[in-house]
Write an enzyme that holds these catalytic residues in place. Structure first.
Site, PDB file in Angstrom:
ATOM      1  N   GLY A   1     -57.404 -12.935  16.052  1.00  0.00           N
ATOM      2  CA  GLY A   1     -57.693 -13.646  17.299  1.00  0.00           C
ATOM      3  C   GLY A   1     -57.035 -12.995  18.506  1.00  0.00           C
TER       4      GLY A   1
ATOM      5  N   GLY B   1     -53.177 -12.682  18.308  1.00  0.00           N
ATOM      6  CA  GLY B   1     -52.889 -11.657  17.290  1.00  0.00           C
ATOM      7  C   GLY B   1     -53.056 -10.250  17.847  1.00  0.00           C
TER       8      GLY B   1
ATOM      9  CG  ASP C   1     -44.202 -24.672  27.466  1.00  0.00           C
ATOM     10  OD1 ASP C   1     -45.310 -24.555  27.996  1.00  0.00           O
ATOM     11  OD2 ASP C   1     -44.053 -24.935  26.266  1.00  0.00           O
TER      12      ASP C   1
ATOM     13  CG  HIS D   1     -46.856 -26.260  24.071  1.00  0.00           C
ATOM     14  ND1 HIS D   1     -46.525 -25.573  25.210  1.00  0.00           N
ATOM     15  CD2 HIS D   1     -48.068 -25.781  23.681  1.00  0.00           C
ATOM     16  CE1 HIS D   1     -47.491 -24.719  25.497  1.00  0.00           C
ATOM     17  NE2 HIS D   1     -48.441 -24.829  24.590  1.00  0.00           N
TER      18      HIS D   1
HETATM   19  P1  NAD Z   1     -58.386 -17.395  18.831  1.00  0.00           P
HETATM   20  O1  NAD Z   1     -59.511 -18.345  18.608  1.00  0.00           O
HETATM   21  O2  NAD Z   1     -58.623 -16.174  19.625  1.00  0.00           O
HETATM   22  O3  NAD Z   1     -57.817 -16.931  17.418  1.00  0.00           O
HETATM   23  C1  NAD Z   1     -57.476 -17.843  16.437  1.00  0.00           C
HETATM   24  C2  NAD Z   1     -57.635 -17.121  15.116  1.00  0.00           C
HETATM   25  O4  NAD Z   1     -57.152 -17.995  14.108  1.00  0.00           O
HETATM   26  C3  NAD Z   1     -59.086 -16.779  14.763  1.00  0.00           C
HETATM   27  O5  NAD Z   1     -59.178 -15.400  14.449  1.00  0.00           O
HETATM   28  C4  NAD Z   1     -59.384 -17.675  13.570  1.00  0.00           C
HETATM   29  O6  NAD Z   1     -60.267 -17.064  12.631  1.00  0.00           O
HETATM   30  C5  NAD Z   1     -57.984 -17.848  12.990  1.00  0.00           C
HETATM   31  N1  NAD Z   1     -57.832 -19.011  12.117  1.00  0.00           N
HETATM   32  C6  NAD Z   1     -58.387 -20.243  12.256  1.00  0.00           C
HETATM   33  N2  NAD Z   1     -58.023 -21.015  11.223  1.00  0.00           N
HETATM   34  C7  NAD Z   1     -57.203 -20.273  10.443  1.00  0.00           C
HETATM   35  C8  NAD Z   1     -56.520 -20.514   9.232  1.00  0.00           C
HETATM   36  N3  NAD Z   1     -56.617 -21.671   8.584  1.00  0.00           N
HETATM   37  N4  NAD Z   1     -55.768 -19.512   8.700  1.00  0.00           N
HETATM   38  C9  NAD Z   1     -55.673 -18.320   9.322  1.00  0.00           C
HETATM   39  N5  NAD Z   1     -56.322 -18.023  10.460  1.00  0.00           N
HETATM   40  C10 NAD Z   1     -57.069 -18.995  11.015  1.00  0.00           C
HETATM   41  O7  NAD Z   1     -57.172 -18.250  19.406  1.00  0.00           O
HETATM   42  P2  NAD Z   1     -55.848 -17.710  20.130  1.00  0.00           P
HETATM   43  O8  NAD Z   1     -56.115 -17.574  21.589  1.00  0.00           O
HETATM   44  O9  NAD Z   1     -55.309 -16.538  19.373  1.00  0.00           O
HETATM   45  O10 NAD Z   1     -54.902 -19.003  19.964  1.00  0.00           O
HETATM   46  C11 NAD Z   1     -54.440 -19.395  18.683  1.00  0.00           C
HETATM   47  C12 NAD Z   1     -53.719 -20.744  18.774  1.00  0.00           C
HETATM   48  O11 NAD Z   1     -52.541 -20.612  19.581  1.00  0.00           O
HETATM   49  C13 NAD Z   1     -54.537 -21.861  19.434  1.00  0.00           C
HETATM   50  O12 NAD Z   1     -54.334 -23.081  18.733  1.00  0.00           O
HETATM   51  C14 NAD Z   1     -53.947 -21.955  20.834  1.00  0.00           C
HETATM   52  O13 NAD Z   1     -54.146 -23.218  21.424  1.00  0.00           O
HETATM   53  C15 NAD Z   1     -52.491 -21.702  20.505  1.00  0.00           C
HETATM   54  N6  NAD Z   1     -51.629 -21.327  21.640  1.00  0.00           N
HETATM   55  C16 NAD Z   1     -50.388 -21.875  21.666  1.00  0.00           C
HETATM   56  C17 NAD Z   1     -49.515 -21.544  22.681  1.00  0.00           C
HETATM   57  C18 NAD Z   1     -48.132 -22.155  22.745  1.00  0.00           C
HETATM   58  O14 NAD Z   1     -47.445 -21.977  23.757  1.00  0.00           O
HETATM   59  N7  NAD Z   1     -47.660 -22.849  21.719  1.00  0.00           N
HETATM   60  C19 NAD Z   1     -49.916 -20.637  23.692  1.00  0.00           C
HETATM   61  C20 NAD Z   1     -51.198 -20.088  23.629  1.00  0.00           C
HETATM   62  C21 NAD Z   1     -52.059 -20.443  22.585  1.00  0.00           C
HETATM   63  C1  LMR Z   2     -50.811 -22.554  26.713  1.00  0.00           C
HETATM   64  O1  LMR Z   2     -49.888 -23.286  27.068  1.00  0.00           O
HETATM   65  O2  LMR Z   2     -51.202 -21.592  27.413  1.00  0.00           O
HETATM   66  C2  LMR Z   2     -51.461 -22.788  25.368  1.00  0.00           C
HETATM   67  O3  LMR Z   2     -50.854 -23.852  24.698  1.00  0.00           O
HETATM   68  C3  LMR Z   2     -52.926 -22.915  25.445  1.00  0.00           C
HETATM   69  C4  LMR Z   2     -53.345 -24.267  25.952  1.00  0.00           C
HETATM   70  O4  LMR Z   2     -54.214 -24.876  25.323  1.00  0.00           O
HETATM   71  O5  LMR Z   2     -52.815 -24.711  26.970  1.00  0.00           O
END
Ligand code: NAD
Ligand code: LMR
Length: 328
Positions: A13, A16, A160, A188
């Site tokens: 993703g 990643g 954050d 968060h």
């Molecule tokens: P994305 O959709 O680009 O990638 C997510 C990847 O996860 C995909 O490749 C998908 O195939 C894979 N996936 C889904 N289910 C899975 C599983 N069971 N096992 C393994 N892989 C799996 O999303 P992204 O932009 O990379 O974001 C990923 C997550 O991180 C989202 O939930 C997003 O909201 C979160 N996020 C959190 C923060 C934070 O501050 N905590 C910040 C940004 C994004």
């Molecule tokens: C962020 O804070 O950028 C991530 O958690 C993505 C979102 O859904 O806000």
């Protein structure tokens, strides 16, 4: 030197893509430690993952010892020293992160169990996939049933923390590097509490440098706590580079220690510190010793305003826990 094993879920993703080259660049374990990467994806994404792995090889990273691509959880977490739990659905426009709870929560039961069974007992796992705090709680509960303690799992609020640091720096006309010790309390989510009462800007109290409490409790707090949405609205997809950067910092500080006099914000299992309900995963100021352990910073005074906001974010986490009782 013996290679460390780093597992990354959701490796094909957006996050990643930004994360992997920096792990193989030594950003977590240092410039002399070789890395074995174990990349975990769901079956339909394995082809895309192959492409990501090919690109990684094409960077010829000097520290890359081996790459494993798999949809098998125990293979993916086998012998892991560090785990980035990124794989989960991101929210789209008009959604709150908590809307993802039912879609993403179940992912973390299987992963918590597999980490407990297959990773090293000293493993450190950071949950990035949203809603990160409660997903982390689910992973902790599942791992505990298989003998791995909750201290192995933390959730990321470093993004954050960095957002708060940058906003303060910009307001003060300073570099982010001279801002220290902001705190993110709670979830968060928009209820998070970005607290500047112990922060410093160039060794001066941040409140004194900024001189505008209405801004700190108003626009500043709003900008930091809704930044994820603002990025989704602007980019059409959720933050990736800044999220990957924060995940690397979170893990690197956990593994190698926080600098003397500084803390970071980490969502960890509450032991009741500062009156937070026990057993939720909530962000606190934490110090990491460099031997793999962390501690919640104790004894900080908090104002009546911070206390009131803390209660609201903890209440939200209690509601999230209630909503996933069946997964715990
Ligand atoms: P994305 O959709 O680009 O990638 C997510 C990847 O996860 C995909 O490749 C998908 O195939 C894979 N996936 C889904 N289910 C899975 C599983 N069971 N096992 C393994 N892989 C799996 O999303 P992204 O932009 O990379 O974001 C990923 C997550 O991180 C989202 O939930 C997003 O909201 C979160 N996020 C959190 C923060 C934070 O501050 N905590 C910040 C940004 C994004
Ligand atoms: C962020 O804070 O950028 C991530 O958690 C993505 C979102 O859904 O806000």
């Amino acid at each position: 030197m013996k290679p460390v094993v780093v597992s990354v879920t959701g490796a094909a993703g957006n996050i990643g893509y930004a994360l992997l080259p920096r792990i193989t660049n030594g950003d977590v374990f240092g410039p002399d430690t070789p890395v074995i990467l174990k990349l975990v994806e769901i079956e339909p994404a394995l082809k895309a993952l192959e492409g990501t792995a090919m690109e990684l090889y094409d960077c010829a990273p000097p520290l890359l010892h081996d790459v494993v691509c798999t949809a098998d959880l125990e293979e993916g977490f086998g012998d892991a020293d560090a785990v980035f739990l990124v794989g989960a659905r991101p929210r789209g426009p008009g959604m709150e992160r908590a809307d993802l709870l039912r879609a993403n929560g179940p992912i973390f039961t299987g992963q918590g169990e597999a980490i407990a069974k297959a990773a090293k007992k000293s493993v450190k796992a950071v949950v990035v996939g949203n809603p990160a705090n409660t997903n982390c709680l689910i992973a902790q509960e599942s791992a505990a049933k298989h003998g791995l303690g909750p201290e192995a799992f933390t959730a990321m609020t470093r993004l954050d923390h960095n957002r708060a640091t940058s906003q303060l720096a910009a307001k003060a006309g300073a570099r982010p590097g001279v801002v220290n010790n902001v705190i993110i309390w709670g979830n968060h989510s928009p209820t998070m509490v970005p607290d500047t009462e112990h922060a410093t800007i160039g060794c001066q109290p941040a409140g004194k440098v900024i001189g505008d409490d209405a801004w700190l409790q108003g626009d500043f707090r709003k900008t930091v706590s809704t930044r994820g949405k603002a990025i989704i609205d602007a980019r059409g997809k959720s933050s990736a580079k800044s999220a990957a950067h924060a995940a690397l910092e979170h893990m690197s500080l956990w593994v190698r220690g926080t600098p003397a006099g500084n803390w970071t914000s980490m969502a960890v299992r509450s032991d009741g510190s500062y009156g937070a309900p026990e057993g939720i995963v909530t962000s606190f100021p934490c110090v990491c010793s460099g031997d793999g352990s962390y501690e919640i910073v104790q004894g900080l005074e908090t104002s009546a305003w911070v206390k009131e906001q803390q209660q609201a974010t903890w209440d939200e986490l209690l509601k999230e826990r209630e909503a996933v009782q069946d997964l715990l």
